[in-house]
Scaffold this active site. Sequence first.
Site, PDB file in Angstrom:
ATOM      1  N   THR A 116       0.824  -1.201   0.000  1.00  0.00           N
ATOM      2  CA  THR A 116       0.000   0.000   0.000  1.00  0.00           C
ATOM      3  C   THR A 116       0.861   1.254   0.000  1.00  0.00           C
ATOM      4  O   THR A 116       0.552   2.242  -0.669  1.00  0.00           O
ATOM      5  CB  THR A 116      -0.938   0.007   1.212  1.00  0.00           C
TER       6      THR A 116
ATOM      7  N   TYR B 237       3.991 -12.305   6.000  1.00  0.00           N
ATOM      8  CA  TYR B 237       2.882 -11.866   5.148  1.00  0.00           C
ATOM      9  C   TYR B 237       2.641 -12.914   4.073  1.00  0.00           C
ATOM     10  O   TYR B 237       3.509 -13.175   3.245  1.00  0.00           O
ATOM     11  CB  TYR B 237       3.266 -10.520   4.534  1.00  0.00           C
TER      12      TYR B 237
ATOM     13  N   LYS C 171       0.212 -12.129   8.734  1.00  0.00           N
ATOM     14  CA  LYS C 171      -0.816 -11.407   8.000  1.00  0.00           C
ATOM     15  C   LYS C 171      -1.300 -12.357   6.918  1.00  0.00           C
ATOM     16  O   LYS C 171      -0.568 -12.675   5.984  1.00  0.00           O
ATOM     17  CB  LYS C 171      -0.257 -10.127   7.377  1.00  0.00           C
TER      18      LYS C 171
ATOM     19  N   ILE D 294      -4.678  -5.952   9.414  1.00  0.00           N
ATOM     20  CA  ILE D 294      -3.715  -5.035   8.807  1.00  0.00           C
ATOM     21  C   ILE D 294      -4.433  -4.479   7.592  1.00  0.00           C
ATOM     22  O   ILE D 294      -4.670  -5.181   6.616  1.00  0.00           O
ATOM     23  CB  ILE D 294      -2.402  -5.742   8.440  1.00  0.00           C
TER      24      ILE D 294
END
Length: 366
Positions: free
Chosen positions: A109, A195, A223, A262
């Site tokens: 992001t 992740y 995540k 998240i």
Amino acid sequence: MAALKGYGLCSMDSALHFPCPRPPFEGYKRRSSRWVSPKAAVVPNFHLPMRSLEVKNRTNTDDIKALRVITAIKTPYLPDGRFDLEAYDDLVNIQIQNGVEGVIVGGTTGEGQLMSWDEHIMLIGHTVNCFGGSIKVIGNTGSNSTREAIHATEQGFAVGMHAALHINPYYGKTSMDGIIAHFQSVMHMGPTIIYNVPGRTGQDIPSSAIIKLSRSPNLAGVKECVGNKRVEEYTESGIVVWSGNDDECHDSRWDYGATGVISVTSNLVPGLMRKLMFEGRNSALNEKLLPLMGWLFQEPNPIGLNTALAQLGVARPVFRLPYVPLPLAKRVEFVKMVEEIGREHFVGERDVQALDDDDFILIGRY
């Protein structure tokens, strides 16, 4: 033709008179073709880790495990493509004021994939220096190159980040043993969030690998973007997990045992995302936010978020290519969504605008 000194004529080449090397002395023996590994290559931890115990121990892994709302923070830009630190600081302050507990710096992001490592580490250090006492700073120092991941993680902890976010090697995929070895090469440095996003990496990290890695005291959690069944599998095994899918995070938290989320959406409505994670089941609020979440992810993240923040006037309408804004029709949809949810719930104070196509600046070199 006479043979050259030290050479003979190869039989296959004699017609063309090409010289063929001859051993320089009679006692010459061909060197063994067996490769012998240099000692440095087989000594575990031959290179001592570049770390400070003082920095590494500043945040306990349990402190990271307790976080419920972590924002994958946007990186805004100046018209020439450099970081707009004033706008960035405002965004982080808004997150803190609305009860967000952690930020991922330079993640997908935040467009870490479009940053140089100098920019990346600078932004992590800046965030720690300005906000580290008020919010947990989790630096995305992952890479598909183990060497780069090690180096970036050393630097990230050296400038004070509280935890590292690491992804499995993408594109140049490796084996499961390779994935485990990759993570083990960085996890000893400090608190780590792994992740798992197969949609981007092209390779799932199976639960068997995570369970093995969970033996490390530095694994803060995962995540997870595969879905709530995987979330439930981890929570039943005592492994902390954050939903990586905003549209599933409410059910992940209240039905499947996730610690939190998240989030991308929390860039826009941090207070509502905190409410979704802290104040118990709230199906009405979740349903209210689902259209916004769908709008954000209609194109690959962070295209929707970048467009929305520009429309809200909290970030300049500057895009680092290859990202480009959503088309006008989609921007008009966002204006209506803001009105339906309530402008007061969104970041910034300006009226939301659709903007014209000519308002956006696309930067190829920065």
